[in-house]
Design a protein around this motif. Structure first.
Motif, PDB file in Angstrom:
ATOM      1  N   TYR A  10       0.716  -1.301  -0.243  1.00 46.10           N
ATOM      2  CA  TYR A  10       0.408   0.496   0.079  1.00 46.10           C
ATOM      3  C   TYR A  10       0.543   1.522  -0.016  1.00 46.10           C
ATOM      4  O   TYR A  10       0.247   2.087  -0.237  1.00 46.10           O
ATOM      5  CB  TYR A  10      -0.914   0.487   1.323  1.00 46.10           C
ATOM      6  CG  TYR A  10      -2.409  -0.682   1.101  1.00 46.10           C
ATOM      7  CD1 TYR A  10      -2.824  -0.882   0.224  1.00 46.10           C
ATOM      8  CD2 TYR A  10      -1.914  -2.118   1.956  1.00 46.10           C
ATOM      9  CE1 TYR A  10      -3.781  -1.992  -0.278  1.00 46.10           C
ATOM     10  CE2 TYR A  10      -2.620  -3.812   1.581  1.00 46.10           C
ATOM     11  CZ  TYR A  10      -3.908  -3.188   0.570  1.00 46.10           C
ATOM     12  OH  TYR A  10      -4.430  -4.120   0.327  1.00 46.10           O
ATOM     13  N   GLU A  28     -11.507   0.695   7.848  1.00 48.49           N
ATOM     14  CA  GLU A  28     -11.283   1.474   6.289  1.00 48.49           C
ATOM     15  C   GLU A  28     -12.532   2.969   6.704  1.00 48.49           C
ATOM     16  O   GLU A  28     -13.685   2.294   6.813  1.00 48.49           O
ATOM     17  CB  GLU A  28     -12.007   0.803   5.187  1.00 48.49           C
ATOM     18  CG  GLU A  28     -10.767  -0.574   4.833  1.00 48.49           C
ATOM     19  CD  GLU A  28     -11.335  -1.632   3.921  1.00 48.49           C
ATOM     20  OE1 GLU A  28     -12.337  -0.986   3.151  1.00 48.49           O
ATOM     21  OE2 GLU A  28     -10.502  -2.799   3.776  1.00 48.49           O
ATOM     22  N   LYS A  74      -6.148   1.591   1.676  1.00 52.24           N
ATOM     23  CA  LYS A  74      -7.264   0.289   2.108  1.00 52.24           C
ATOM     24  C   LYS A  74      -8.761   1.076   2.014  1.00 52.24           C
ATOM     25  O   LYS A  74      -9.467   0.258   1.382  1.00 52.24           O
ATOM     26  CB  LYS A  74      -6.294   0.092   3.426  1.00 52.24           C
ATOM     27  CG  LYS A  74      -5.673  -0.660   3.552  1.00 52.24           C
ATOM     28  CD  LYS A  74      -5.721  -2.101   3.248  1.00 52.24           C
ATOM     29  CE  LYS A  74      -6.797  -3.173   3.812  1.00 52.24           C
ATOM     30  NZ  LYS A  74      -6.485  -3.882   3.715  1.00 52.24           N
TER      31      LYS A  74
END
Length: 145
Positions: A10, A28, A74
């Motif tokens: 990420y 998230e 994410k």
């Protein structure tokens, strides 16, 4: 929970500039809790300062921004491999309250407070042993590369 291998999916950062060791919690669209272990082996201590090693405040800010980047990627279900990059866009209300030294584990708690036109805003705090180290409002921008 994410380890360093998962974090690298990420973030485009790599040694010596990957400043997040582990993600402990992540919801998230809401918040992330991550940490970095500070060791005497950090390259930065060769010059900051050899006889009194203090982890630089600007690197603490960068680590908070990297935690925000993981949360943003994410949340958007994207990675840098998808042709997206999460850029540091701004910072407000920075305060440094405590020095960070070798042996410390710095926790970064960043909460998303808004996102408008690709600019995300986060309230972040860094702590060591439950003591406030740094606080800041960080803005990041999602851009195509």
């Amino acid at each position: 929970m994410m380890d360093s291998v998962q974090i690298r999916k990420y973030l485009p950062h790599r040694y010596p500039f990957l400043l997040i060791d582990r993600v402990v919690e992540l919801v998230e669209g809401d918040y992330i809790l991550a940490y970095k272990n500070i060791t005497i082996n950090e390259e930065v201590f060769q010059g900051h300062f050899p006889n009194y090693p203090v982890f630089p405040g600007v690197m603490l800010i960068e680590a908070m921004a990297q935690a925000c980047g993981v949360l943003g990627f994410k949340t958007m279900d994207k990675t840098p491999d998808d042709g997206s990059i999460y850029l540091f866009a701004g910072i407000d209300n920075v305060r440094f309250k405590r020095q960070v030294i070798p042996g410390d584990r710095v926790f970064f708690n960043c909460k998303k407070i808004s996102d408008k036109r690709g600019i995300w805003k986060f309230e972040c705090v860094a702590t060591v042993d439950d003591q406030l180290v740094t606080s800041a409002t960080i803005m990041c921008a999602d851009r195509s590369i």
